[in-house]
Design an enzyme around this catalytic site. Structure first.
Site, PDB file in Angstrom:
ATOM      1  N   GLU A   1      -3.526   7.470  -4.266  1.00 66.09           N
ATOM      2  CA  GLU A   1      -3.294   6.173  -3.638  1.00 66.09           C
ATOM      3  C   GLU A   1      -2.926   5.141  -4.694  1.00 66.09           C
ATOM      4  O   GLU A   1      -3.446   5.179  -5.813  1.00 66.09           O
ATOM      5  CB  GLU A   1      -4.608   5.769  -2.953  1.00 66.09           C
ATOM      6  CG  GLU A   1      -4.472   4.821  -1.807  1.00 66.09           C
ATOM      7  CD  GLU A   1      -5.854   4.514  -1.226  1.00 66.09           C
ATOM      8  OE1 GLU A   1      -6.101   4.852  -0.062  1.00 66.09           O
ATOM      9  OE2 GLU A   1      -6.690   3.921  -1.940  1.00 66.09           O
TER      10      GLU A   1
ATOM     11  N   TYR B   1       0.841  -1.192   0.000  1.00 69.95           N
ATOM     12  CA  TYR B   1       0.000   0.000   0.000  1.00 69.95           C
ATOM     13  C   TYR B   1       0.881   1.248   0.000  1.00 69.95           C
ATOM     14  O   TYR B   1       1.827   1.348   0.787  1.00 69.95           O
ATOM     15  CB  TYR B   1      -0.904   0.037   1.245  1.00 69.95           C
ATOM     16  CG  TYR B   1      -1.699   1.313   1.317  1.00 69.95           C
ATOM     17  CD1 TYR B   1      -2.981   1.384   0.776  1.00 69.95           C
ATOM     18  CD2 TYR B   1      -1.169   2.469   1.880  1.00 69.95           C
ATOM     19  CE1 TYR B   1      -3.701   2.572   0.803  1.00 69.95           C
ATOM     20  CE2 TYR B   1      -1.873   3.658   1.907  1.00 69.95           C
ATOM     21  CZ  TYR B   1      -3.136   3.704   1.367  1.00 69.95           C
ATOM     22  OH  TYR B   1      -3.848   4.883   1.381  1.00 69.95           O
TER      23      TYR B   1
END
Ligand code: GDP
Ligand code: MN
Length: 397
Positions: free
Chosen positions: A189, A101
């Site tokens: 993201e 992530y």
């Protein structure tokens, strides 16, 4: 303004962020053409302005040509969290070794740009934050502060990447930061940032939200075909419908339909439901002194939502009176019918009259009231919330 994955990836590419080869398709024909061009295996990805597509069946891998059409049409026929799928991104499949992530967002509490990374990527980062907060690494920056090489390397190290991968991860983090600032993002993201079996990083997903108030600084977006979407474009179909009917309404991702009185009572109701271990499917307010017709429509929104398993119907009559409320519920029961179990109670302005109207109608046509569990004024709101949570559990088996 939230961007579609394919739009975000287009911008990522400009910042030298590696993304798989891909093409966006609006029809089965276009999907086939894209597959011919890209070559199998591919991943077909629903383009909708919401996350969790994987879990909702909006992401499918096709290894052989025979699968492509049926998988693609399955995705086109889906509605994901209320969003119909109009476009599918056809993307070269990636050989996954690890999912990481990487995200950048603005921390509103202290006005810092926050870079977040975790070796536990692919899943919801909120979930990781809850279960194992120690697996998340963070860096914070003032708005005019630089993100230095050494800091990016430190971040890579902190999430446990092997030393041979530190430099390439750092360069991706730095590029994402550059992108974030150049486009006045609220969120940028990459989840997952995939480490391939071949040892390379590739951005498999892209989620970007831009600051609406800064859009005028980026006229190039329109040239790239990224038009400013109306706020409307980001509403779910149910939210749009509610807006047309004058009902303040928000979709949430739980399974308990919330049918309260005013906004304050609604917030309290959502709190109670959460306290008793349930999850509200929506937030709703009746929009100030609603007519019985509007009350009826509030119930239509809940009953037609496939996510709703049970309805919380505790009403406090303030400016909006309980007799109007009762009339609205009865209009709904007669015109539409209730298919979900509902725990109800009314109190406040004109409650006796409301209860009387209700009981009279029930005597006349008891079959309409089968799904309603009606509680008296002595039952406190928290008990209604607890019942709604139980009813939802029973309904989901
Ligand atoms: P999301 O569910 O909306 O966040 O969509 P993602 O693009 O993140 O995809 C969800 C998951 O699909 C990933 O976390 C991977 O575990 C899985 N997946 C499997 N193969 C692939 C692939 O080749 N490409 C991508 N993008 N995802 C893959
Ligand atoms: Mn993702």
């Amino acid at each position: 303004m939230r961007l579609y994955e394919y739009e975000a990836k287009q911008l990522y590419k400009q910042f030298k962020l590696p993304t798989p080869e891909s093409m966006v398709a609006g029809s089965l024909d276009e999907v086939s053409k894209a597959v011919d061009k890209i070559g199998l295996p591919v991943v077909l990805k629903a383009q909708v302005l919401t996350g969790g597509r994987g879990k909702a069946g909006g992401i499918k891998r096709a290894d052989v040509a025979g699968q492509v059409k049926s998988l693609a049409s399955e995705i086109f026929n889906k509605t994901i969290r209320g969003f119909p799928v109009e476009k599918v991104l056809v993307e070269k499949a990636v050989d996954i070794k690890q999912e990481i992530y990487l995200g950048i967002t603005l921390n509103r509490a202290d006005y810092k740009i926050t870079v977040i990374a975790s070796a536990e990527g692919g899943v919801d980062i909120e979930e990781v934050a809850r279960k194992s907060p120690e697996k998340i690494a963070r860096l914070e920056f003032d708005i005019d502060e630089q993100f230095y090489d050494f800091q990016a390397l430190g971040l890579a190290k902190k999430i446990g990447l092997p030393s041979s991968k530190l430099r390439s991860f750092a360069s991706i983090a730095l590029s994402l930061f550059k992108f974030y600032k150049s486009y006045d993002c609220k969120l940028a993201e990459i989840n997952p940032l995939i480490l391939t079996a071949g040892g390379e990083f590739i951005c498999a997903d892209a989620r970007v939200s831009l600051d609406d108030d800064a859009l005028f600084r980026h006229p190039d977006l329109a040239e790239k075909g990224i038009e400013k979407r109306h706020e409307e474009g980001e509403l779910t179909p149910r939210e749009k419908q509610a807006r047309e009917w004058g009902i303040p309404y928000l979709d949430l991702d739980g399974d308990i339909g919330m049918f309260p009185g005013g906004a304050g009572y609604g917030i309290m109701g959502n709190d109670f439901i959460t306290y008793f271990g349930g999850k509200p499917a929506n937030f709703m307010d009746s929009g100030g002194g609603p007519s019985p017709e509007r009350i009826a429509r509030m119930l239509v929104l809940l009953d037609e939502n496939p996510n709703v398993k049970a309805i919380f119907g505790a009403r406090f009559g303030g400016i909006s009176r309980c007799d109007d409320f009762a009339k609205g519920v009865i209009i709904f029961l007669k015109d539409h019918g209730l298919s979900k179990p509902m725990a109800m109670r009314m109190t406040g302005n004109m409650w006796q009259e409301g209860v009387r109207i209700f009981e009279e109608a029930k005597k006349e046509s008891p079959e309409l009231f089968e799904k309603i569990e009606f509680h008296g004024i002595e039952t406190p709101i928290e008990n209604i919330a607890r019942r709604a949570v139980e009813l939802a559990r029973e309904a989901s088996g």
